[in-house]
Structures are given as structure tokens and as C-alpha cells.
Write an enzyme that holds these catalytic residues in place. Structure first.
Site, PDB file in Angstrom:
ATOM      1  N   ASN A   9       0.991  -1.186   0.034  1.00 42.66           N
ATOM      2  CA  ASN A   9      -0.214   0.242   0.072  1.00 42.66           C
ATOM      3  C   ASN A   9       0.923   1.729  -0.101  1.00 42.66           C
ATOM      4  O   ASN A   9       1.759   1.616   1.230  1.00 42.66           O
ATOM      5  CB  ASN A   9      -0.777  -0.380   1.504  1.00 42.66           C
ATOM      6  CG  ASN A   9      -1.445   1.028   1.477  1.00 42.66           C
ATOM      7  OD1 ASN A   9      -1.995   2.078   0.401  1.00 42.66           O
ATOM      8  ND2 ASN A   9      -2.278   1.016   2.622  1.00 42.66           N
ATOM      9  N   TRP A  10       1.018   2.039  -1.344  1.00 40.39           N
ATOM     10  CA  TRP A  10       1.827   3.034  -1.182  1.00 40.39           C
ATOM     11  C   TRP A  10       1.104   3.901  -0.562  1.00 40.39           C
ATOM     12  O   TRP A  10       2.017   5.145  -0.366  1.00 40.39           O
ATOM     13  CB  TRP A  10       2.076   3.094  -2.875  1.00 40.39           C
ATOM     14  CG  TRP A  10       3.457   2.184  -3.518  1.00 40.39           C
ATOM     15  CD1 TRP A  10       3.810   1.428  -2.444  1.00 40.39           C
ATOM     16  CD2 TRP A  10       3.268   2.396  -4.718  1.00 40.39           C
ATOM     17  NE1 TRP A  10       4.322   0.669  -3.262  1.00 40.39           N
ATOM     18  CE2 TRP A  10       4.763   1.340  -4.691  1.00 40.39           C
ATOM     19  CE3 TRP A  10       3.524   2.566  -6.131  1.00 40.39           C
ATOM     20  CZ2 TRP A  10       4.943   0.080  -6.233  1.00 40.39           C
ATOM     21  CZ3 TRP A  10       4.005   1.899  -7.244  1.00 40.39           C
ATOM     22  CH2 TRP A  10       5.171   1.373  -6.836  1.00 40.39           C
ATOM     23  N   LYS A  11       0.278   4.322  -0.468  1.00 41.10           N
ATOM     24  CA  LYS A  11      -0.684   5.298  -0.072  1.00 41.10           C
ATOM     25  C   LYS A  11      -0.072   6.959  -0.808  1.00 41.10           C
ATOM     26  O   LYS A  11      -0.039   6.883  -1.918  1.00 41.10           O
ATOM     27  CB  LYS A  11       0.601   5.825   1.587  1.00 41.10           C
ATOM     28  CG  LYS A  11      -0.041   4.626   2.693  1.00 41.10           C
ATOM     29  CD  LYS A  11      -0.435   4.632   4.238  1.00 41.10           C
ATOM     30  CE  LYS A  11      -0.264   3.209   4.696  1.00 41.10           C
ATOM     31  NZ  LYS A  11      -0.285   2.978   6.298  1.00 41.10           N
ATOM     32  N   HIS A  96     -10.079   1.119   4.176  1.00 35.11           N
ATOM     33  CA  HIS A  96      -8.657   1.321   4.852  1.00 35.11           C
ATOM     34  C   HIS A  96      -8.670   1.879   6.033  1.00 35.11           C
ATOM     35  O   HIS A  96      -9.479   2.602   5.960  1.00 35.11           O
ATOM     36  CB  HIS A  96      -7.474   1.863   4.024  1.00 35.11           C
ATOM     37  CG  HIS A  96      -6.269   1.313   4.512  1.00 35.11           C
ATOM     38  ND1 HIS A  96      -5.984   2.305   6.004  1.00 35.11           N
ATOM     39  CD2 HIS A  96      -5.160   0.259   4.944  1.00 35.11           C
ATOM     40  CE1 HIS A  96      -4.260   2.576   6.170  1.00 35.11           C
ATOM     41  NE2 HIS A  96      -3.965   1.141   5.301  1.00 35.11           N
ATOM     42  N   GLU A  98      -7.170   4.427   7.637  1.00 41.33           N
ATOM     43  CA  GLU A  98      -7.095   5.583   7.293  1.00 41.33           C
ATOM     44  C   GLU A  98      -8.318   6.326   6.037  1.00 41.33           C
ATOM     45  O   GLU A  98      -8.722   7.651   6.533  1.00 41.33           O
ATOM     46  CB  GLU A  98      -5.760   6.319   6.258  1.00 41.33           C
ATOM     47  CG  GLU A  98      -4.681   6.419   7.092  1.00 41.33           C
ATOM     48  CD  GLU A  98      -3.230   5.102   6.629  1.00 41.33           C
ATOM     49  OE1 GLU A  98      -3.117   4.847   5.336  1.00 41.33           O
ATOM     50  OE2 GLU A  98      -2.323   4.881   7.104  1.00 41.33           O
ATOM     51  N   GLU A 166      -6.148  -5.024  10.186  1.00 41.13           N
ATOM     52  CA  GLU A 166      -4.992  -3.957  10.814  1.00 41.13           C
ATOM     53  C   GLU A 166      -5.492  -3.165  11.548  1.00 41.13           C
ATOM     54  O   GLU A 166      -6.020  -2.275  12.003  1.00 41.13           O
ATOM     55  CB  GLU A 166      -4.899  -2.774   9.147  1.00 41.13           C
ATOM     56  CG  GLU A 166      -4.322  -3.675   7.630  1.00 41.13           C
ATOM     57  CD  GLU A 166      -3.743  -3.046   6.693  1.00 41.13           C
ATOM     58  OE1 GLU A 166      -2.813  -2.791   6.716  1.00 41.13           O
ATOM     59  OE2 GLU A 166      -4.873  -1.761   6.735  1.00 41.13           O
ATOM     60  N   GLY A 172       1.826   2.244  10.896  1.00 40.36           N
ATOM     61  CA  GLY A 172       3.011   3.159  10.526  1.00 40.36           C
ATOM     62  C   GLY A 172       3.015   3.902  12.226  1.00 40.36           C
ATOM     63  O   GLY A 172       4.042   5.186  11.834  1.00 40.36           O
ATOM     64  N   SER A 210       3.002  -1.940  10.618  1.00 36.35           N
ATOM     65  CA  SER A 210       4.437  -1.736  10.556  1.00 36.35           C
ATOM     66  C   SER A 210       4.699  -3.649  10.539  1.00 36.35           C
ATOM     67  O   SER A 210       5.769  -3.833  11.393  1.00 36.35           O
ATOM     68  CB  SER A 210       4.278  -1.521  12.300  1.00 36.35           C
ATOM     69  OG  SER A 210       3.978  -0.004  12.548  1.00 36.35           O
ATOM     70  N   GLY A 231       2.847  -1.000   4.210  1.00 37.38           N
ATOM     71  CA  GLY A 231       2.856   0.188   4.145  1.00 37.38           C
ATOM     72  C   GLY A 231       3.649   0.745   3.713  1.00 37.38           C
ATOM     73  O   GLY A 231       4.620   0.170   2.886  1.00 37.38           O
ATOM     74  N   GLY A 232       4.739   1.478   4.873  1.00 34.58           N
ATOM     75  CA  GLY A 232       6.164   1.974   5.003  1.00 34.58           C
ATOM     76  C   GLY A 232       6.696   1.302   3.723  1.00 34.58           C
ATOM     77  O   GLY A 232       8.243   1.095   3.706  1.00 34.58           O
TER      78      GLY A 232
HETATM   79  P1  PGA Z   1       2.517   0.350   7.233  1.00 34.62           P
HETATM   80  O1  PGA Z   1       1.084   0.908   7.157  1.00 34.62           O
HETATM   81  O2  PGA Z   1       3.399  -0.401   7.200  1.00 34.62           O
HETATM   82  O3  PGA Z   1       3.515   1.714   6.975  1.00 34.62           O
HETATM   83  O4  PGA Z   1       2.280   0.192   9.615  1.00 34.62           O
HETATM   84  C1  PGA Z   1       0.133  -0.763   6.439  1.00 34.62           C
HETATM   85  C2  PGA Z   1      -0.737  -0.161   6.144  1.00 34.62           C
HETATM   86  O5  PGA Z   1      -1.267   1.533   6.647  1.00 34.62           O
HETATM   87  O6  PGA Z   1      -1.777  -0.879   5.124  1.00 34.62           O
END
Ligand code: PGA
Length: 249
Positions: A9-11, A96, A98, A166, A172, A210, A231-232
């Protein structure tokens, strides 16, 4: 080896030229190991570039991070499931954390988006998870079940829906759920889905929050996890190429 999914997930990172460069570096590490799938969720502007550059690579697909539930119309700034499909998207994230917590998306809206994705043949990845306060209050399963119920409302349930568990407090933050904690929720989700469905569909349930090169092996050693949503740690092509090759015992 059991099949595993690695979803990136590149956001709000990596525009179209950067995406092409990223994928060149990522594929330079070689083809994806057999029995592993890689799903990329770039920002909408990069979806077509990613879809074009993963075409022809076995088990690699592109998807949208979010869709609006209407198929078309005067909805400035939104993209619909058919538009995402036209750009080459085969999947979409739905709900998601967010979207839910930053943009205020409700359970009901998540349900409409899930229906819209299925109607357009975009394979959904429904994201669920509790906040820290909810976990501490012992409400994890109540929250996750409420999110599942709302998303599946109005479905016969026999369509293929992937789930990503999640926990909001793990996204994050550098703080991940223990494999045992994640497995417990995955087991409960699987149980809920089984009870809800008339047809047995093999559900893919990913863990996210994470996940990185250091903790992926330990998490994926837990058989309840069918893969990870990252994500990250998916933003660097070389690190991500390494992560999708994590040795799992
Ligand atoms: P993260 O994000 O790996 O940076 O914690 C995961 C996500 O939101 O899908």
C-alpha cells in the site's frame, strides 16, 4: 510452501515516473517466487503505470487504494470501480483505516464500496481493525465483527472478498501485533465468515500494521496469516523485493 500474498500500500507516495522506476528496480531482483502473489496499491494517478508495468509478470497485479460507490457522475475528485478497472486495476482496498479515521468513512459507506467493487469485478480487500482504546477495552472482536457485518450487509456473501486485519494502533507506528494476537483475530474472522457463508470460499486474510523485513518471517510463520499488507516497508523497491522473498518456516 503455502501460498502467500504480499500487498504493498503505497498510500500518497510514488507518482507515475517514480512507479516505472520502482518496478524496474523491483523486477531486477527476479521473478516472484512460485506460490507467492504481489499486489500493488499505488495512488490513483499511478495505477495505469503500475498496471502496464506489472503486465506479463506472473502473480503480480495492481489495484486502487479506494473507490467511490457510484459508477460515474458529478463526483469531483473521486474514482469509481469501473474507472479503476479501465486503468488496469484488478483489485481495490476498501475501508482502509486511514479512509475510516482520517476521511471519516462510515461502515455503511464501506459496504456500498464493497458492493461497487464486486459489481465491477474488482477483487476487494476489505480492511478491518480496532483502535488502541477499543483493544484496551476488550472490544477488538466486537469492532471487527461490526465492520464485517456492515461491509457484507446486502450480500449473499458467496463472492470472493479478501480481508486485511490491520489494528489501527499498529499502522505506521512501528508497533505490530504479536503473531499470536494477529492469529487470534484472523481465526475469529475466518469463523465469522464461515458462519455467514452458504458456499465455502477460501478467504485470504492478510495482516497489516508495521510489517517490515525484521518481523515478516515471524508473523508469516503463523499459519492463520495468508500474507501481509505493508505500507512504509513497501516504498523501497529493493527492500520490498527482499520482503516478498521472506523465508517462511
Ligand atoms: P504500515 O501501513 O506498514 O506503514 O504500518 C500498513 C497499512 O496501512 O496498510
Amino acid at each position: 510452501m503455502r501460498p502467500l500474498v504480499f500487498a504493498a500500500n503505497w498510500k500518497m507516495h510514488i507518482g507515475p515516473p517514480e512507479a516505472r522506476e520502482y518496478l524496474r528496480a523491483f523486477f531486477a531482483a527476479g521473478e516472484i517466487p512460485h506460490e507467492r502473489a504481489v499486489w500493488f496499491f499505488p495512488p490513483a494517478v499511478s495505477l495505469e503505470a503500475v498496471a502496464q508495468n506489472v503486465a506479463g509478470h506472473r502473480n503480480v497485479v495492481a489495484g486502487a487504494q479506494d473507490i467511490y460507490w457510484e459508477a460515474k457522475g458529478a463526483f469531483t475528485g473521486a474514482i469509481s470501480a469501473p474507472l479503476a478497472a479501465q486503468a488496469g486495476g484488478r483489485m481495490t482496498l476498501i475501508g482502509h483505516s486511514e479512509r475510516r479515521h482520517v476521511f471519516g468513512e462510515t461502515d455503511e459507506q464501506t459496504g456500498k464500496k464493497l458492493a461497487a467493487a464486486l459489481a465491477a469485478n474488482l477483487q476487494p480487500v476489505l480492511c478491518v481493525g480496532e483502535t488502541l482504546a477499543q483493544r484496551e477495552a476488550g472490544e477488538t472482536m466486537a469492532v471487527v465483527t461490526r465492520q464485517l457485518m456492515a461491509a457484507f450487509a446486502g450480500h449473499s456473501g458467496n463472492r470472493h472478498v479478501n480481508i486485511a486485519y490491520e489494528p489501527v494502533w499498529a499502522i505506521g507506528t512501528g508497533r505490530n501485533a504479536t503473531p499470536k494476537d494477529a492469529a487470534e483475530v484472523h481465526r475469529a474472522i475466518r469463523g465469522w465468515l464461515k458462519g455467514m457463508l452458504r458456499t465455502v470460499v477460501p478467504f485470504v486474510i492478510l495482516y497489516g500494521g508495521s510489517v517490515n523485513l525484521k518481523n515478516a518471517a515471524e508473523l508469516l510463520a503463523e499459519p492463520e496469516l495468508d500474507g501481509v499488507l505493508v505500507g512504509g516497508a513497501s516504498l523501497d523497491p529493493r527492500g520490498w523485493a527482499q520482503l516478498v522473498r521472506t523465508a517462511v518456516t
